[in-house]
Design an enzyme around this catalytic site. Structure first.
Site, PDB file in Angstrom:
ATOM      1  N   GLU A 175      37.731  53.586  35.867  1.00 13.07           N
ATOM      2  CA  GLU A 175      37.408  54.721  34.883  1.00 13.07           C
ATOM      3  C   GLU A 175      36.914  54.882  34.498  1.00 13.07           C
ATOM      4  O   GLU A 175      35.725  55.423  34.234  1.00 13.07           O
ATOM      5  CB  GLU A 175      37.555  53.676  33.290  1.00 13.07           C
ATOM      6  CG  GLU A 175      38.502  53.124  33.394  1.00 13.07           C
ATOM      7  CD  GLU A 175      38.604  52.079  31.684  1.00 13.07           C
ATOM      8  OE1 GLU A 175      37.799  52.090  31.527  1.00 13.07           O
ATOM      9  OE2 GLU A 175      39.805  51.687  31.988  1.00 13.07           O
ATOM     10  N   ASN A 217      42.006  53.703  38.867  1.00 15.93           N
ATOM     11  CA  ASN A 217      42.401  53.099  37.993  1.00 15.93           C
ATOM     12  C   ASN A 217      41.755  52.997  37.496  1.00 15.93           C
ATOM     13  O   ASN A 217      40.239  53.361  36.956  1.00 15.93           O
ATOM     14  CB  ASN A 217      42.324  51.332  37.823  1.00 15.93           C
ATOM     15  CG  ASN A 217      43.267  50.609  36.817  1.00 15.93           C
ATOM     16  OD1 ASN A 217      44.644  51.083  36.677  1.00 15.93           O
ATOM     17  ND2 ASN A 217      43.040  50.266  35.993  1.00 15.93           N
ATOM     18  N   HIS A 253      48.156  53.228  28.568  1.00 11.73           N
ATOM     19  CA  HIS A 253      47.261  52.504  27.566  1.00 11.73           C
ATOM     20  C   HIS A 253      48.304  53.484  25.971  1.00 11.73           C
ATOM     21  O   HIS A 253      47.726  54.860  25.565  1.00 11.73           O
ATOM     22  CB  HIS A 253      46.224  51.936  26.970  1.00 11.73           C
ATOM     23  CG  HIS A 253      45.674  50.919  27.770  1.00 11.73           C
ATOM     24  ND1 HIS A 253      46.211  49.311  27.275  1.00 11.73           N
ATOM     25  CD2 HIS A 253      44.539  50.913  28.412  1.00 11.73           C
ATOM     26  CE1 HIS A 253      45.906  48.701  28.968  1.00 11.73           C
ATOM     27  NE2 HIS A 253      45.192  49.697  28.927  1.00 11.73           N
ATOM     28  N   GLU A 283      48.874  49.381  33.311  1.00 10.76           N
ATOM     29  CA  GLU A 283      48.537  48.467  31.954  1.00 10.76           C
ATOM     30  C   GLU A 283      48.747  48.652  31.068  1.00 10.76           C
ATOM     31  O   GLU A 283      48.058  49.084  29.845  1.00 10.76           O
ATOM     32  CB  GLU A 283      46.883  48.451  31.993  1.00 10.76           C
ATOM     33  CG  GLU A 283      45.986  48.187  32.734  1.00 10.76           C
ATOM     34  CD  GLU A 283      44.177  48.109  32.723  1.00 10.76           C
ATOM     35  OE1 GLU A 283      44.587  48.954  31.613  1.00 10.76           O
ATOM     36  OE2 GLU A 283      43.885  48.621  33.287  1.00 10.76           O
ATOM     37  N   ASP A 285      50.887  49.486  28.213  1.00 10.74           N
ATOM     38  CA  ASP A 285      51.378  48.919  26.750  1.00 10.74           C
ATOM     39  C   ASP A 285      51.258  49.788  25.393  1.00 10.74           C
ATOM     40  O   ASP A 285      50.797  51.433  25.859  1.00 10.74           O
ATOM     41  CB  ASP A 285      50.342  47.419  25.793  1.00 10.74           C
ATOM     42  CG  ASP A 285      48.856  48.367  25.951  1.00 10.74           C
ATOM     43  OD1 ASP A 285      48.035  46.746  25.921  1.00 10.74           O
ATOM     44  OD2 ASP A 285      48.467  49.461  25.821  1.00 10.74           O
TER      45      ASP A 285
HETATM   46  O1  G3I Z   1      36.318  34.234  27.944  1.00 15.62           O
HETATM   47  C1  G3I Z   1      34.936  34.667  27.326  1.00 15.62           C
HETATM   48  C2  G3I Z   1      34.612  33.552  26.735  1.00 15.62           C
HETATM   49  O2  G3I Z   1      33.843  32.650  27.030  1.00 15.62           O
HETATM   50  C3  G3I Z   1      33.256  33.471  25.661  1.00 15.62           C
HETATM   51  O3  G3I Z   1      32.333  32.921  24.997  1.00 15.62           O
HETATM   52  C4  G3I Z   1      33.481  34.758  24.840  1.00 15.62           C
HETATM   53  C5  G3I Z   1      32.468  35.563  24.294  1.00 15.62           C
HETATM   54  O4  G3I Z   1      32.155  36.798  24.067  1.00 15.62           O
HETATM   55  O5  G3I Z   1      34.349  35.650  25.420  1.00 15.62           O
HETATM   56  C6  G3I Z   1      35.340  35.777  26.358  1.00 15.62           C
HETATM   57  O6  G3I Z   1      35.399  37.141  27.559  1.00 15.62           O
HETATM   58  C7  G3I Z   1      36.097  37.845  26.928  1.00 15.62           C
HETATM   59  C8  G3I Z   1      37.543  38.232  27.488  1.00 15.62           C
HETATM   60  O7  G3I Z   1      38.049  39.464  27.135  1.00 15.62           O
HETATM   61  C9  G3I Z   1      38.528  37.203  27.375  1.00 15.62           C
HETATM   62  O8  G3I Z   1      38.622  37.394  26.288  1.00 15.62           O
HETATM   63  C10 G3I Z   1      35.121  38.666  26.656  1.00 15.62           C
HETATM   64  O9  G3I Z   1      34.575  38.617  25.396  1.00 15.62           O
HETATM   65  C11 G3I Z   1      35.976  40.475  25.993  1.00 15.62           C
HETATM   66  O10 G3I Z   1      35.409  41.393  26.026  1.00 15.62           O
HETATM   67  C12 G3I Z   1      37.335  40.732  27.329  1.00 15.62           C
HETATM   68  O11 G3I Z   1      37.911  41.760  26.897  1.00 15.62           O
HETATM   69  C13 G3I Z   1      38.292  42.421  28.237  1.00 15.62           C
HETATM   70  C14 G3I Z   1      38.226  43.809  28.055  1.00 15.62           C
HETATM   71  O12 G3I Z   1      39.157  44.137  29.406  1.00 15.62           O
HETATM   72  C15 G3I Z   1      36.693  43.537  28.706  1.00 15.62           C
HETATM   73  O13 G3I Z   1      37.202  43.012  29.822  1.00 15.62           O
HETATM   74  C16 G3I Z   1      40.486  42.634  28.066  1.00 15.62           C
HETATM   75  O14 G3I Z   1      40.686  40.921  27.306  1.00 15.62           O
HETATM   76  C17 G3I Z   1      41.500  43.132  28.140  1.00 15.62           C
HETATM   77  O15 G3I Z   1      42.502  42.886  27.714  1.00 15.62           O
HETATM   78  C18 G3I Z   1      40.481  44.861  28.747  1.00 15.62           C
HETATM   79  O16 G3I Z   1      40.448  45.090  29.047  1.00 15.62           O
HETATM   80  C19 G3I Z   1      40.685  46.356  29.653  1.00 15.62           C
HETATM   81  C20 G3I Z   1      41.063  46.961  31.308  1.00 15.62           C
HETATM   82  O17 G3I Z   1      40.127  45.704  32.220  1.00 15.62           O
HETATM   83  C21 G3I Z   1      40.569  47.856  31.888  1.00 15.62           C
HETATM   84  N1  G3I Z   1      41.494  49.058  31.354  1.00 15.62           N
HETATM   85  C22 G3I Z   1      41.454  48.948  29.363  1.00 15.62           C
HETATM   86  C23 G3I Z   1      41.602  47.425  28.809  1.00 15.62           C
HETATM   87  C24 G3I Z   1      41.435  47.080  27.490  1.00 15.62           C
HETATM   88  O18 G3I Z   1      40.230  47.478  27.160  1.00 15.62           O
END
Ligand code: G3I
Length: 364
Positions: A175, A217, A253, A283, A285
């Site tokens: 991105e 990506n 998306h 990705e 959905d």
């Molecule tokens: O696992 C930790 C946990 O230990 C902690 O207590 C908690 C508190 O903040 O956070 C947890 O991690 C979260 C993680 O997902 C796992 O659930 C993060 O906060 C959260 O920010 C993270 O969100 C992910 C996001 O990317 C940011 O990395 C989403 O699941 C994921 O679907 C999303 O995917 C992105 C792609 O990488 C790039 N393209 C867009 C897509 C959607 O945003």
């Protein structure tokens, strides 16, 4: 009442043409005169043919994003993932933040668990992602330019080196195009390393792993539009300068009520492939919350089918990855509210979208 039961109740209300509030306040339908039937649940995840067999019939990979705690704690999650997919992306656990929370201290435990699952189930792995302005620990943003360059070099070399031989491809940079200016997004990396940081990161990744496919990506550049033009220009420039880039990931998306034309998606994929690049849908959905209840599932099925069919018109479009596969776990619901964007429902039953994916992978 569980959230999912409330949602099903609200859906029943909507099928009756009543707002959830006016139909018992979302606490489920009251004694409605004639409740319209809810969509009949589909077959269980282990009663339908593996999507990976359909993909293999056309020489493709079908993947999903996964998280390690689901694999460890939810038998249906692990079972369905291993049955249906032959390509795995870590939804979060290969990003900078979870791996190198503090400088020089690496924790690969979650990522290693996902890789181990993949290799135990004959699945290939896509690394996601080395350099992204999100999911990057705060300490990175406080570095001087020279310290930032050292930190990026160390992170890329350590992470790519750790997974060398286990990862088919890497999302090296994620991105980097700004949605408004359509130039380079202003991030800690562009500001600290300069505008050529994308090329620098690809060269670092190549040095760390001579064999992995190196991918750029991004989102929002699926059809033919100003952002896909900008992505095309970026990767063409990298190719023209001999930067080691092998492919592009189109995130997909999608919002079913606001779709790019499938013909434009196919044309965009073709022009990227004409640069000698591999293309993957990275990705996928399909959001449906703004569709009429009566047509949500059939329209969702059509979108999944048409997008994957567009990919299959181009031999170099080699993989389709869903961003999760069950409505029980989707970033869409946590980000935008109840939506049901994926091919399996919350009980891991195949929705019409599953059959749209299968038909497209079989070339039907
Ligand atoms: O696992 C930790 C946990 O230990 C902690 O207590 C908690 C508190 O903040 O956070 C947890 O991690 C979260 C993680 O997902 C796992 O659930 C993060 O906060 C959260 O920010 C993270 O969100 C992910 C996001 O990317 C940011 O990395 C989403 O699941 C994921 O679907 C999303 O995917 C992105 C792609 O990488 C790039 N393209 C867009 C897509 C959607 O945003």
């Amino acid at each position: 009442m569980t959230a999912s039961a409330a949602r099903r109740a609200a859906a029943a209300c909507l099928l009756l043409g009543l707002s959830p509030a006016g139909c018992g306040g979302g606490g489920g339908p009251t004694s409605a005169p004639s409740a319209a039937p809810l969509p009949t649940p589909g077959p269980a995840w282990n009663e339908v043919a593996p999507l990976r067999d359909a993909a293999a019939s056309g020489g493709r990979l079908i993947g999903t994003a996964l998280f390690s705690s689901g694999l460890a704690n939810e038998p249906a999650y692990a079972g369905a993932a291993g049955r249906h997919f032959n390509y795995v992306t870590a939804e979060y656990e290969m990003k900078w933040d979870p791996i190198e929370k503090t400088p020089g201290v690496f924790d690969f435990s979650g990522a290693d668990a996902i890789v181990a699952f993949a290799e135990a189930h004959g699945m290939q792995v896509k690394g996601h992602t080395l350099v992204w302005h999100n999911a990057t620990p705060a300490w990175v943003s406080s570095l001087s330019p020279s310290d930032l360059r050292s930190a990026v070099q160390n992170h890329v070399r350590t992470v790519v080196g750790h997974f060398r031989g286990h990862v088919r491809a890497w999302d090296v940079v994620n991105e980097a195009i700004d949605d408004t200016s359509l130039g380079l997004r202003s991030t800690v990396f562009s500001r600290g390393l300069g505008d050529d940081y994308v090329a620098e990161c690809f060269r670092l990744a190549r040095q760390a792993d001579p064999d992995a496919l190196l991918v750029y990506n991004d989102y929002g550049g699926e059809g033919l539009n100003r952002k896909s033009d900008a992505i095309y220009a970026l990767v063409k420039d990298l190719r023209d300068r001999g930067v080691p880039i092998d492919g592009v990931g189109l995130q997909m998306h999608l919002q079913a009520w606001n779709m790019p034309a499938a013909a434009d998606i196919a044309a965009n994929i073709r022009r990227l492939a004409a640069l000698g690049l591999r293309v993957n849908i990275s990705e996928l959905d399909v959001q449906i919350r703004q569709l009429p209840v009566a047509t949500k599932l059939t329209q969702q099925r059509q979108v999944y089918h048409d997008v994957i069919a567009a990919c299959l018109t181009e031999p170099r479009c080699e993989a389709v990855t869903l961003w999760g596969f069950t409505d029980a776990h989707s970033w869409i619901d946590t980000t935008f509210g109840p939506d049901d964007p994926l091919p399996f429902d919350e009980q891991y039953r195949a929705k019409p979208a599953y059959f749209g994916v299968q038909d497209a992978l079989f070339g039907r």
